[in-house]
Design an enzyme around this catalytic site. Structure first.
Site, PDB file in Angstrom:
ATOM      1  N   GLU A   1       0.799  -1.235   0.000  1.00 14.57           N
ATOM      2  CA  GLU A   1       0.000   0.000   0.000  1.00 14.57           C
ATOM      3  C   GLU A   1       0.825   1.274   0.000  1.00 14.57           C
ATOM      4  O   GLU A   1       0.532   2.201  -0.745  1.00 14.57           O
ATOM      5  CB  GLU A   1      -0.950   0.029   1.208  1.00 14.57           C
ATOM      6  CG  GLU A   1      -1.744   1.327   1.235  1.00 14.57           C
ATOM      7  CD  GLU A   1      -2.842   1.376   2.272  1.00 14.57           C
ATOM      8  OE1 GLU A   1      -2.876   0.525   3.176  1.00 14.57           O
ATOM      9  OE2 GLU A   1      -3.680   2.288   2.169  1.00 14.57           O
TER      10      GLU A   1
ATOM     11  N   ASP B   1      -0.719  -5.140   3.106  1.00 17.74           N
ATOM     12  CA  ASP B   1      -1.256  -3.971   3.804  1.00 17.74           C
ATOM     13  C   ASP B   1      -0.565  -3.920   5.157  1.00 17.74           C
ATOM     14  O   ASP B   1      -0.796  -4.777   6.021  1.00 17.74           O
ATOM     15  CB  ASP B   1      -2.777  -4.088   3.970  1.00 17.74           C
ATOM     16  CG  ASP B   1      -3.387  -2.747   4.334  1.00 17.74           C
ATOM     17  OD1 ASP B   1      -2.673  -1.929   4.937  1.00 17.74           O
ATOM     18  OD2 ASP B   1      -4.577  -2.532   4.038  1.00 17.74           O
TER      19      ASP B   1
ATOM     20  N   ILE C   1      -0.675  -1.829   7.733  1.00 16.67           N
ATOM     21  CA  ILE C   1      -1.692  -1.705   8.801  1.00 16.67           C
ATOM     22  C   ILE C   1      -3.024  -1.558   8.086  1.00 16.67           C
ATOM     23  O   ILE C   1      -3.253  -0.565   7.388  1.00 16.67           O
ATOM     24  CB  ILE C   1      -1.493  -0.473   9.710  1.00 16.67           C
ATOM     25  CG1 ILE C   1      -0.145  -0.511  10.431  1.00 16.67           C
ATOM     26  CG2 ILE C   1      -2.627  -0.416  10.748  1.00 16.67           C
ATOM     27  CD1 ILE C   1       0.068   0.660  11.401  1.00 16.67           C
ATOM     28  N   ASP C   2      -3.876  -2.537   8.217  1.00 15.34           N
ATOM     29  CA  ASP C   2      -5.238  -2.392   7.715  1.00 15.34           C
ATOM     30  C   ASP C   2      -6.086  -1.983   8.914  1.00 15.34           C
ATOM     31  O   ASP C   2      -6.179  -2.728   9.897  1.00 15.34           O
ATOM     32  CB  ASP C   2      -5.732  -3.709   7.114  1.00 15.34           C
ATOM     33  CG  ASP C   2      -7.101  -3.540   6.491  1.00 15.34           C
ATOM     34  OD1 ASP C   2      -7.356  -2.488   5.893  1.00 15.34           O
ATOM     35  OD2 ASP C   2      -7.923  -4.467   6.624  1.00 15.34           O
TER      36      ASP C   2
ATOM     37  N   THR D   1      -5.900   1.719   9.696  1.00 15.09           N
ATOM     38  CA  THR D   1      -5.056   2.825  10.179  1.00 15.09           C
ATOM     39  C   THR D   1      -5.868   3.852  10.969  1.00 15.09           C
ATOM     40  O   THR D   1      -5.382   4.400  11.964  1.00 15.09           O
ATOM     41  CB  THR D   1      -4.355   3.508   8.983  1.00 15.09           C
ATOM     42  OG1 THR D   1      -3.508   2.541   8.369  1.00 15.09           O
ATOM     43  CG2 THR D   1      -3.507   4.689   9.417  1.00 15.09           C
TER      44      THR D   1
ATOM     45  N   ASP E   1      -6.282  -4.629   0.663  1.00 19.05           N
ATOM     46  CA  ASP E   1      -7.317  -4.831   1.681  1.00 19.05           C
ATOM     47  C   ASP E   1      -7.878  -6.254   1.632  1.00 19.05           C
ATOM     48  O   ASP E   1      -8.314  -6.788   2.654  1.00 19.05           O
ATOM     49  CB  ASP E   1      -8.499  -3.877   1.468  1.00 19.05           C
ATOM     50  CG  ASP E   1      -8.117  -2.414   1.583  1.00 19.05           C
ATOM     51  OD1 ASP E   1      -7.387  -2.069   2.520  1.00 19.05           O
ATOM     52  OD2 ASP E   1      -8.566  -1.615   0.725  1.00 19.05           O
TER      53      ASP E   1
END
Ligand code: IPD
Ligand code: CA
Ligand code: CA
Length: 271
Positions: free
Chosen positions: A72, A89, A91-92, A94, A217
């Protein structure tokens, strides 16, 4: 991890990378010393996202130097490179992380020639580790996962994501939510799409739908649903859910139910 899984080495490296990233994210969370920047309206990125992504790519590329990455915070690609690509990702969730709300994940997937072969989602705050390999089933730790068998939508619990960067379809959403509120047990919005997909795989949610998602995602959570016996579609009954920014997941009956609801309330989208 079960001993006989296919792609065991790739999964092991993904697990190690997720552990390294989780520790980095928790250090930032505990120290509260992170900067928040905006990539666009309401689209947050923190130092922790960037550090997590760097650590994941560094760990995986040491083991698999010929693989490519779609991640990402560093990729702009809108298609899958040929061969093996890790979709990340860092940090999915955030927005949750930045506000101290405890649902944020590391999501790591390996795709080969357009097919998912490894998917791992680690919910960092609670430490839940969801994973799947192609042909090896879906797992939460040592526990095998299966999607819900529910066929009566009136008894279902649904997951979704609310729009927060683009409000083009806000009226369609409200009309869809009004209908779903009145025809199910309820709708939840945890705030991390990868976690939502894992909740479908684990049977916690009977179905999930969202508009506007990116490949990172869904790349890992999608395999976890498929290996848990679930179905996926985009909002046009097709299979372009990786890049198509639209996804529905669940068992076949629930996917059909959600598709009908979306067709009714989002009719403008496909016309
Ligand atoms: C977001 C989360 C959220 C979803 C957004 C995503 P991020 O990812 O998955 O649940 O509704 O569309 O962009 O920005 O936290 O990695
Ligand atoms: Ca995300
Ligand atoms: Ca992210």
């Amino acid at each position: 991890m079960p001993h006989s899984l296919p792609y065991k080495n790739e999964l092991k490296i993904a697990m190690e990378a997720a552990d390294i990233a989780s520790n980095i994210i928790l250090d930032y969370r505990n120290s509260k010393a992170f900067d928040i920047e905006l990539k666009g309206k309401n689209d947050l990125v923190t130092d922790a996202d960037v550090a997590s992504e760097k650590a994941i790519i560094s760990h995986i590329s040491k083991q698999f130097p010929n693989d490519s990455f779609l991640a990402e915070e560093t990729s702009n690609e809108l298609s899958l490179p040929k061969g093996r690509v890790w979709i990340i990702d860092p940090i999915d969730g955030t927005t949750n992380f930045a506000h101290g709300f405890p649902v944020f994940c590391v999501s790591i997937a390996l795709w080969e020639n357009g097919q998912p072969i490894v998917g791992l989602v680690k919910e960092v705050a609670k430490g839940e580790l969801f994973y799947a390999t192609k042909g090896g089933g879906a797992w939460l730790g040592e526990q095998r996962l299966n999607v819900s068998k529910l066929t009566d939508p009136s008894q279902s619990l649904l997951g979704t994501g609310f729009p927060y960067t683009s409000f083009t379809y806000v009226d369609e959403y409200l009309s869809l939510f009004k209908s779903l509120m009145q025809s199910t047990h309820g709708i939840r919005r945890p705030g991390a799409a990868s976690y939502d997909l894992c909740c479908v795989a684990a049977g916690r949610f009977d179905g999930f739908f969202e508009l506007g998602l990116s490949p990172w995602d869904v790349a890992a959570g999608a395999l976890i649903i498929l290996e848990a016996g679930g179905s996926l579609t985009d909002w046009g009954k097709g299979d372009n859910w990786l890049f198509g920014k639209q996804i529905i997941g669940g068992n076949e009956t629930m996917v059909q139910f959600l598709q009908q609801q979306i067709d009714t309330h989002f009719y403008k989208l496909n016309t």
